[in-house]
Design a protein around this motif. Structure first.
Motif, short mmCIF file in Angstrom:
data_model
loop_
_atom_site.label_atom_id
_atom_site.label_comp_id
_atom_site.label_asym_id
_atom_site.label_seq_id
_atom_site.Cartn_x
_atom_site.Cartn_y
_atom_site.Cartn_z
N TYR A 263 -27.16 32.46 -143.68
CA TYR A 263 -27.96 34.08 -143.99
C TYR A 263 -28.89 34.28 -144.99
N GLN A 264 -29.87 34.64 -144.45
CA GLN A 264 -31.24 34.79 -145.31
C GLN A 264 -31.87 35.62 -144.69
N THR A 265 -32.66 36.40 -145.56
CA THR A 265 -33.42 37.49 -145.25
C THR A 265 -34.57 37.37 -144.26
N GLY A 266 -34.22 37.89 -143.10
CA GLY A 266 -35.46 37.60 -142.02
C GLY A 266 -35.44 36.17 -141.41
N ALA A 267 -36.36 35.97 -140.59
CA ALA A 267 -36.39 34.67 -139.95
C ALA A 267 -35.12 34.02 -139.41
N ASN A 268 -34.47 35.03 -138.59
CA ASN A 268 -32.94 34.56 -138.00
C ASN A 268 -33.25 34.12 -136.64
N ASN A 269 -33.59 32.84 -136.85
CA ASN A 269 -33.80 32.24 -135.84
C ASN A 269 -32.49 31.46 -134.99
#
Lengths: 112, 114
Positions: free
Chosen positions: A93-99
Motif C-alpha cells: 500500500y503505497q502512494t501511487g504506482a499501484n501496478n
C-alpha cells in the motif's frame, strides 16, 4: 510480490453465501489484500481491500486471520449477476504506482 | 459516479499500422495506467504514469509502445507498429492519491490486428 493462490473455479446456487479463499503465504508486513471482480469483456472492478481482521462494505466482506497468510472474500446471497472472475491481489500500500498484478482468479458461476 | 472512459471500444487494424488508444481518466486522479488482457488470459500490467512521466513499465511495454497525456485530460497509448500478438483488450485505469489501493478501470478498447 507475494504470490497468491485461489481456486480456479467455483459454482454456487442463487441466494447462497459464497466464500472464496486466497492463500498468500509470503505476504509482507506492508502488503494489503485487495479483491477485484471482472465481468466478461469489462475492466476489473474494485470490490474490497483490507489489512487485517474483517472489512465489510455494501458488496462483500473480507476476512483476514491474524497471520495474514490467507484471506476469504465472502459474498452474501449471490445472484446470477455475480457470475464473474474474482481476483485476489496482494500489493504494498503505497502512494501511487499501484501496478497491480492479476493472477488467474476464481471464476464464479452462479446457477439458478 | 465518475468513470474512466475509453475510445474506441473496438479497433481493427492491419499489422504494421500505428494505433492510438485514448482514455479519459477520472478528473481528480493523478495516477494512470494501461493494462491489457489477451483473450482468455490474465490481466497484464503495461505501464503506470504519474506527474507526466512513466513511473514503471513491464517487459511487455517495449519500444513499440508509448504513452502520453497531451492535454491534461486525455491519456493515450500508442502502438507504433502493431503485431498480430498485440491483439487484446486494453484497459486504462486511474487512481487518486488517497486510498490508492483502488484502481478504477475503463470498459476497455478491443484491438484486433489482422
Amino acid at each position: 510480490l507475494a504470490k497468491t493462490t485461489q481456486p480456479i473455479s467455483m459454482d454456487s446456487y442463487e441466494g447462497q453465501e459464497v466464500n472464496i479463499t486466497c492463500s498468500h503465504n509470503n505476504i509482507a508486513t506492508n502488503d494489503y489484500i485487495t479483491w477485484y471482480q471482472q465481468f466478461p469483456s469489462q475492466g476489473p472492478r474494485f470490490i474490497i481491500q483490507g489489512y487485517k481482521t474483517k472489512v465489510t462494505n455494501e458488496v462483500a466482506s473480507l476476512f483476514i486471520p491474524a497471520d495474514r497468510k490467507s484471506s476469504t472474500l465472502s459474498l452474501p446471497r449471490v445472484s446470477l449477476s455475480d457470475t464473474a472472475v474474482y481476483y485476489c491481489l496482494v500489493d504494498p500500500y503505497q502512494t501511487g504506482a499501484n501496478n497491480l498484478f492479476f493472477g488467474t482468479g476464481t471464476r464464479l458461476t452462479v446457477i439458478p | 459516479e465518475p468513470e474512466v472512459t475509453q475510445t474506441p471500444s473496438h479497433q481493427v487494424t492491419q499489422m504494421g499500422q500505428e494505433v492510438i488508444l485514448r482514455c479519459v481518466p477520472i478528473s481528480n486522479h493523478l495516477y494512470f495506467y494501461w493494462y491489457r488482457q489477451i483473450l482468455g488470459q490474465k490481466v497484464e500490467f503495461l505501464v503506470s504514469f504519474y506527474n507526466n512521466e512513466i513511473s514503471e513499465k513491464s517487459e511487455i511495454f517495449d519500444d513499440q509502445f508509448s504513452v502520453e497525456r497531451p492535454d491534461g485530460s486525455n491519456f493515450t497509448l500508442k502502438i507504433r507498429s502493431t503485431k498480430l500478438e498485440d491483439s487484446a483488450m486494453y484497459f486504462c485505469a486511474s487512481s487518486g492519491l488517497v486510498n490508492s489501493g483502488e484502481l478504477f478501470f475503463g470498459e476497455g478498447s478491443r484491438l484486433t490486428v489482422l
